[in-house]
Design a protein around this motif. Structure first.
Motif, PDB file in Angstrom:
ATOM      1  N   TYR A   1       0.926  -1.146  -0.295  1.00  0.00           N
ATOM      2  CA  TYR A   1      -0.008  -0.159  -0.140  1.00  0.00           C
ATOM      3  C   TYR A   1       0.770   1.185   0.146  1.00  0.00           C
ATOM      4  O   TYR A   1       1.926   1.114   0.762  1.00  0.00           O
ATOM      5  N   GLY A   2       0.549   2.297  -0.510  1.00  0.00           N
ATOM      6  CA  GLY A   2       1.507   3.313  -1.002  1.00  0.00           C
ATOM      7  C   GLY A   2       0.786   4.701  -1.068  1.00  0.00           C
ATOM      8  O   GLY A   2      -0.591   4.736  -1.340  1.00  0.00           O
ATOM      9  N   LEU A   3       1.276   5.699  -0.989  1.00  0.00           N
ATOM     10  CA  LEU A   3       1.026   7.050  -1.262  1.00  0.00           C
ATOM     11  C   LEU A   3       1.297   7.478  -2.625  1.00  0.00           C
ATOM     12  O   LEU A   3       2.298   7.179  -3.080  1.00  0.00           O
ATOM     13  N   GLY A   4       0.234   7.865  -3.284  1.00  0.00           N
ATOM     14  CA  GLY A   4       0.426   8.211  -4.916  1.00  0.00           C
ATOM     15  C   GLY A   4       0.809   9.644  -5.005  1.00  0.00           C
ATOM     16  O   GLY A   4       0.039  10.582  -4.472  1.00  0.00           O
ATOM     17  N   LEU A   5       2.102   9.692  -5.491  1.00  0.00           N
ATOM     18  CA  LEU A   5       2.427  11.054  -5.623  1.00  0.00           C
ATOM     19  C   LEU A   5       2.416  11.501  -7.367  1.00  0.00           C
ATOM     20  O   LEU A   5       2.753  10.964  -7.884  1.00  0.00           O
ATOM     21  N   ASN A   6       1.521  12.645  -7.398  1.00  0.00           N
ATOM     22  CA  ASN A   6       1.276  13.184  -9.013  1.00  0.00           C
ATOM     23  C   ASN A   6       1.857  14.318  -8.963  1.00  0.00           C
ATOM     24  O   ASN A   6       1.770  15.494  -8.424  1.00  0.00           O
ATOM     25  N   HIS A   7       3.372  13.974  -9.693  1.00  0.00           N
ATOM     26  CA  HIS A   7       4.291  15.132  -9.840  1.00  0.00           C
ATOM     27  C   HIS A   7       4.662  15.663  -8.469  1.00  0.00           C
ATOM     28  O   HIS A   7       4.610  17.027  -8.182  1.00  0.00           O
TER      29      HIS A   7
ATOM     30  N   SER B   1      -1.992  11.024   3.292  1.00  0.00           N
ATOM     31  CA  SER B   1      -0.648  10.905   3.819  1.00  0.00           C
ATOM     32  C   SER B   1      -0.438   9.248   3.708  1.00  0.00           C
ATOM     33  O   SER B   1      -1.249   8.618   3.476  1.00  0.00           O
ATOM     34  N   GLU B   2       0.689   8.999   4.226  1.00  0.00           N
ATOM     35  CA  GLU B   2       1.121   7.581   4.361  1.00  0.00           C
ATOM     36  C   GLU B   2       0.128   6.774   4.893  1.00  0.00           C
ATOM     37  O   GLU B   2      -0.782   6.938   5.654  1.00  0.00           O
ATOM     38  N   PRO B   3      -0.567   5.756   4.219  1.00  0.00           N
ATOM     39  CA  PRO B   3      -1.340   4.658   4.597  1.00  0.00           C
ATOM     40  C   PRO B   3      -1.126   3.768   5.482  1.00  0.00           C
ATOM     41  O   PRO B   3      -0.041   2.976   4.912  1.00  0.00           O
ATOM     42  N   LEU B   4      -1.308   3.482   6.743  1.00  0.00           N
ATOM     43  CA  LEU B   4      -0.943   2.812   7.591  1.00  0.00           C
ATOM     44  C   LEU B   4      -1.932   1.574   7.578  1.00  0.00           C
ATOM     45  O   LEU B   4      -2.993   1.488   7.888  1.00  0.00           O
ATOM     46  N   PHE B   5      -1.085   0.399   7.507  1.00  0.00           N
ATOM     47  CA  PHE B   5      -2.178  -1.009   7.548  1.00  0.00           C
ATOM     48  C   PHE B   5      -2.299  -1.457   8.896  1.00  0.00           C
ATOM     49  O   PHE B   5      -1.361  -1.614   9.621  1.00  0.00           O
ATOM     50  N   VAL B   6      -3.501  -1.806   9.386  1.00  0.00           N
ATOM     51  CA  VAL B   6      -3.929  -2.212  10.540  1.00  0.00           C
ATOM     52  C   VAL B   6      -4.610  -3.753  10.380  1.00  0.00           C
ATOM     53  O   VAL B   6      -5.943  -3.554   9.817  1.00  0.00           O
TER      54      VAL B   6
ATOM     55  N   GLY C   1      -8.079  -6.202   6.627  1.00  0.00           N
ATOM     56  CA  GLY C   1      -7.611  -5.199   7.667  1.00  0.00           C
ATOM     57  C   GLY C   1      -8.018  -3.632   7.171  1.00  0.00           C
ATOM     58  O   GLY C   1      -8.896  -3.806   6.235  1.00  0.00           O
ATOM     59  N   VAL C   2      -7.574  -2.743   7.764  1.00  0.00           N
ATOM     60  CA  VAL C   2      -7.960  -1.462   7.355  1.00  0.00           C
ATOM     61  C   VAL C   2      -6.901  -0.356   6.884  1.00  0.00           C
ATOM     62  O   VAL C   2      -5.531  -0.783   7.507  1.00  0.00           O
ATOM     63  N   LEU C   3      -6.907   0.576   6.471  1.00  0.00           N
ATOM     64  CA  LEU C   3      -5.868   1.361   5.925  1.00  0.00           C
ATOM     65  C   LEU C   3      -6.189   2.769   6.764  1.00  0.00           C
ATOM     66  O   LEU C   3      -7.388   3.214   6.771  1.00  0.00           O
ATOM     67  N   LEU C   4      -5.268   3.404   7.539  1.00  0.00           N
ATOM     68  CA  LEU C   4      -5.457   4.851   8.176  1.00  0.00           C
ATOM     69  C   LEU C   4      -4.630   5.737   7.445  1.00  0.00           C
ATOM     70  O   LEU C   4      -3.393   5.640   7.348  1.00  0.00           O
TER      71      LEU C   4
END
Length: 534
Positions: free
Chosen positions: A438-444, A471-476, A487-490
């Motif tokens: 899971y990641g944060l997508g950076l558009n330019h 922001s950074e998605p934390l996996f729980v 699980g969930v992403l926060l």
């Protein structure tokens, strides 16, 4: 808290992001790079930034004064709280109303009360290293520390967010600093890496071990130790290190061509206006080196000399062993140009078209898989040594004993980065053949989406909402779950212009559909890394 919400229209399944599907002409992203105030008490409803002190601005994304903030989920209620971490850098800046200690990309301003002679002698009293711990927070034993990449870490109370004490790692370990991305085993043992002075005053890299909580209540840091040392490709120019890989039996260190010029570093503080960023340079000829060491017993594998083309590396996704190979998944940026050069606030706070132009000049991001063979035989020169059936990555033994690596690309889109990666760490870190990242997508360089990447099929799922900057998605993980993505992403999200412009987003990690959000009526600054504390 809003729950049971309908699926957002921007959630979708893709083979890859391809061209940017969302534009940001209103430039709402500027708000996440602005200064905010701390809160005196929680309000209904990681580590971040104050971007000016007095009339003096900070210049780089990684300069803002450290702020720790949290969403507290308890008894069906959610509160939001934040406080500045009372580091020396922060306290002195607030006291003198100016930038006192040089940060990553911003030089300290001279004391206007000192004459030119006293300023001159101040420069030669030694390097004053920042303790501005604005990158991450992680546990050591039963304590929590906010960290940057210098030798200073700061103990904080995760409940009250109070600053407890500053710790100098040099008192316990032979390192100049440690990364903000350690590996933590199930029993609480912490492994990390940092550069150090090795033999004959040359630079090297030490992997260190901090034991778990002690039965006698003593500080685990007092029992920390260096477990293995890795050589530097250049005697006085260590590579910049932001993270490293670890499997059940091995450490993986990627030595990139972005270098710290030690002579520049030692002399920088004698020149007014010099910063940490001024000490970086690129080695245009070395490419990228992979180093391996065993964990138990800890030993550097000097006979395994892996080489590949140049790239920047900040975040490892995962590494694991399979049938005599080590598989390493990385978030890379092509070439030897330093990506941080493009993260000055003057660049990323521009109008959207200018942001895009700047990003076009920067290295291209890719998620890559490299495969490192452990068993090497001289008679196999010129052949691809990788026999794993599920990857196209190759490793070819050269006549000089080096092994040339070519990656399999797991994700690539023009100026679309998959960064700040997370996995189901407790289940998959260092383990064989995981499936999801899971990641944060950076558009330019602008964070505008959350991405789930299937590293086996290369399929992606995306959560995205107009004018939202996550922001950074934390996996729980779900307690007792058996599926990797159960699980969930926060994620902390900013939506400038909304009545409640900040919220904690809760996503179903399987489908990336929204489960709930907890909204607050204040703006939240750009957030780097954080953790979930049960």
């Amino acid at each position: 808290m809003k729950g049971n919400m309908k699926e957002r229209k921007m959630q979708r399944k893709e083979e890859g992001l391809g061209e940017a599907r969302v534009e940001h002409p209103a430039a709402g992203y500027k708000k996440i790079f602005e200064t905010v105030e701390e809160l005196n008490e929680p309000i209904p409803a990681e580590i971040k930034g104050l971007f000016e002190v007095g009339d003096e601005p900070f210049h780089h994304l990684f300069d803002g004064q450290a702020m720790i903030h949290k969403f507290d989920l308890k008894d069906g209620q959610v509160t939001y709280y934040r406080k500045f971490i009372k580091t020396d850098a922060y306290v002195r800046a607030m006291t003198e109303n100016r930038i006192v200690i040089t940060e990553f990309g911003t030089a300290a301003y001279p004391d206007p009360c000192k004459n030119i002679f006293s300023r001159f002698f101040t420069y030669f009293r030694g390097i004053e290293v920042t303790d501005n711990c604005m990158v991450n927070i992680y546990p050591v034993g039963e304590d929590f520390y906010a960290v940057t990449e210098t030798n200073f870490i700061t103990k904080v109370d995760p409940d009250s967010l109070e600053t407890l004490k500053r710790v100098d790692l040099c008192k316990y370990l032979s390192v100049n600093g440690l990364t903000a991305h350690p590996h933590i085993e199930a029993d609480g043992t912490v492994y990390n890496i940092g550069n150090c002075f090795g033999k004959n005053l040359s630079l090297a890299y030490n992997i260190v071990k901090i034991p778990p909580a002690q039965k006698d209540g003593s500080d685990p840091l007092e029992k920390s130790q260096v477990v293995v040392q890795l050589p530097s490709s250049e005697r006085l120019k260590p590579s910049y290190v932001h993270s490293f890989g670890m499997t059940d039996n091995h450490f993986v260190f990627v030595e990139q061509p972005v270098k710290i010029n030690l002579l520049k570093f030692l002399s920088a503080w004698s020149v007014r206006g010099a910063t940490y960023m001024d000490c970086f340079e690129s080695n245009e000829s070395m490419g990228t080196w992979f180093h391996l060491a065993t964990k138990d017993p800890a030993e550097y594998l000097s006979s395994h000399k892996f080489r590949t083309s140049a790239f920047n590396i900040f975040h490892h996704i995962n590494a694991y062993e399979d049938e005599g190979f080590i598989v390493v998944d990385l978030c890379t940026w092509k070439g030897h140009d330093f990506v941080y050069d493009y993260l000055y606030l003057a660049n990323i706070k521009q109008e959207w078209e200018e942001v895009k132009k700047a990003a076009m000049r920067a290295p291209q991001p890719e998620v890559r898989r490299y495969v490192l063979p452990l068993d090497i035989h001289k008679e196999e020169q010129g052949k691809n040594l990788v026999s794993l059936p599920y990857t196209t990555a190759t490793a070819v033994l050269n006549s000089d004993g080096t092994i040339w690596l070519e990656p399999e690309v797991l994700f690539s889109g023009p100026r679309q980065a998959f960064e700040f990666p997370q996995i189901n760490y407790s289940l998959c870190s260092g383990k064989k053949k995981y499936s999801f990242a899971y990641g944060l997508g950076l558009n330019h360089f602008i964070p505008d989406r959350i991405v789930k990447l299937n590293v086996q099929t290369k399929e992606t799922l995306v959560w995205q909402e107009e004018d939202c900057y996550p922001s950074e998605p934390l996996f729980v993980p779900t307690p007792g779950a058996t599926e990797e993505d159960d699980g969930v992403l926060l994620s902390i999200v900013v939506k400038p212009g909304a009545e409640r412009p900040g919220f904690l987003l809760v996503l179903d990690a399987m489908k990336l559909t929204e489960l709930a959000r907890a909204e607050v009526n204040i703006i939240i600054p750009v957030t780097l890394h954080g953790l979930y504390k049960p």
